[in-house]
Design a protein around this motif. Structure first.
Motif, mmCIF file in Angstrom:
data_model
loop_
_atom_site.group_PDB
_atom_site.id
_atom_site.type_symbol
_atom_site.label_atom_id
_atom_site.label_comp_id
_atom_site.label_asym_id
_atom_site.label_seq_id
_atom_site.Cartn_x
_atom_site.Cartn_y
_atom_site.Cartn_z
ATOM 1 N N ASP A 104 7.756 11.473 5.311
ATOM 2 C CA ASP A 104 7.507 11.421 3.868
ATOM 3 C C ASP A 104 8.307 10.289 3.219
ATOM 4 N N THR B 162 6.932 6.932 4.329
ATOM 5 C CA THR B 162 5.684 6.650 3.609
ATOM 6 C C THR B 162 5.977 6.122 2.218
ATOM 7 N N GLU B 163 6.937 6.751 1.544
ATOM 8 C CA GLU B 163 7.310 6.299 0.203
ATOM 9 C C GLU B 163 7.942 4.910 0.255
ATOM 10 N N ARG C 213 7.233 2.535 2.429
ATOM 11 C CA ARG C 213 6.145 1.565 2.619
ATOM 12 C C ARG C 213 5.350 1.384 1.335
ATOM 13 N N ARG C 214 5.170 2.459 0.585
ATOM 14 C CA ARG C 214 4.457 2.356 -0.695
ATOM 15 C C ARG C 214 5.205 1.438 -1.652
ATOM 16 N N LYS C 215 6.529 1.600 -1.686
ATOM 17 C CA LYS C 215 7.350 0.788 -2.583
ATOM 18 C C LYS C 215 7.455 -0.660 -2.102
ATOM 19 N N ASP D 143 5.027 -2.288 -0.640
ATOM 20 C CA ASP D 143 3.720 -2.924 -0.707
ATOM 21 C C ASP D 143 3.766 -4.115 -1.669
ATOM 22 N N THR E 48 9.442 9.280 -8.057
ATOM 23 C CA THR E 48 9.586 9.127 -6.605
ATOM 24 C C THR E 48 9.597 10.473 -5.916
ATOM 25 N N VAL F 290 6.089 11.929 -5.942
ATOM 26 C CA VAL F 290 5.183 11.302 -4.974
ATOM 27 C C VAL F 290 5.456 11.837 -3.577
ATOM 28 N N ASN G 287 2.886 13.895 -1.218
ATOM 29 C CA ASN G 287 2.532 13.439 0.125
ATOM 30 C C ASN G 287 2.772 14.523 1.160
#
Length: 264
Positions: A5, A8-9, A11-13, A15, A254, A257, A261
């Protein structure tokens, strides 16, 4: 929450920011490469002083890099060399955090030192007794007595070393978030950042441990790229740690999210 989790967060940040984050790491490495290059031109008599100076500024500049990555995480304006100015503006704080953590860790550190002393004394004591032993019965009796005592010291030393090392590692995890906390709130004192870290890490140490452990495969792969992969891996790990901090601190979007997820 599980490690995936937070990754994933992260990688989202990251991007759209992977390149900028890698440039930050590269700039940091470049600065110390230049320091090393300059140092090589000085005579050996001065290199010890220059090494000391580099060691003194390394921690503040490392803290400046953490602050820069925190700012990038929260979409604040920052550039590749921002760590330089941030580090020198907050020169004392990272040393204050390190000192406060050291004071919290001093008992397990002392026990580790005591354990090493017992082990060394046991090894050299047994060896010295063996060298001075003779074949007569009286000497052999004292030899066996002394070696039994030194063997006991060895066993006690190894047990104490293992126990104190485990205690040191588990205790140190209380303070793993101190630099991130200080980076997020530069007005917070070093002592308060350390205390806040311990407060947030209550019951959460194993989660952070497994999060860090989950990067071991990527770390091994980065080695085979001659270290180049670390330009992207280090920001990835730092962003995951910031996401972890946001979650345990209950910080707004955050945490939401990550929660969403994990429920999907």
């Amino acid at each position: 929450m599980i490690s995936s989790d937070f990754r994933t967060e992260a990688r989202r940040k990251l991007d759209g920011k992977w390149g900028k984050a890698a440039c930050m790491i590269l700039a940091y490495v470049f600065v110390f490469f230049v320091f090393g290059l300059i140092q090589s031109f000085f005579p050996e008599s001065m290199q010890g002083i220059l090494s000391l100076i580099v060691n003194i500024i390394e921690l503040p500049l490392g803290f400046g890099l953490i602050v820069s990555l925190v700012k990038l995480f929260y979409d604040e304006e920052v550039n590749a060399f921002s760590f330089w100015s941030i580090g020198f503006k907050n020169f004392v704080k990272p040393w204050g955090i390190t000192w406060n953590i050291f004071l919290k860790m001093i008992i397990p550190y002392i026990l580790i030192i005591v354990a090493y002393v017992l082990i060394i004394f046991g090894i050299f004591g047994s060896f010295a007794t063996y060298l001075t032993a003779t074949d007569n019965v009286s000497s052999l009796y004292y030899y066996n007595s002394y070696t039994s005592g030194f063997s006991a010291l060895l066993v006690i030393g190894f047990i104490l070393l293992i126990a104190s090392a485990i205690w040191a590692v588990t205790k140190f995890y209380y303070y793993q978030l101190a630099y991130v906390i200080a980076a997020k709130d530069l007005d917070l004192s070093a002592k308060d950042a350390v205390l806040r870290s311990k407060e947030l890490m209550q019951g959460k140490r194993s989660k952070l441990f497994f999060l860090q452990l989950s990067f071991i495969g990527w770390a091994i792969l980065a080695v085979f790229t001659f270290g180049i992969g670390y330009l992207w891996l280090l920001p990835y790990m730092q962003f995951a740690t910031i996401a972890f901090y946001d979650f345990v601190a209950g910080n707004d979007i955050t945490a939401e999210v990550i929660q969403d997820n994990s429920e999907e």
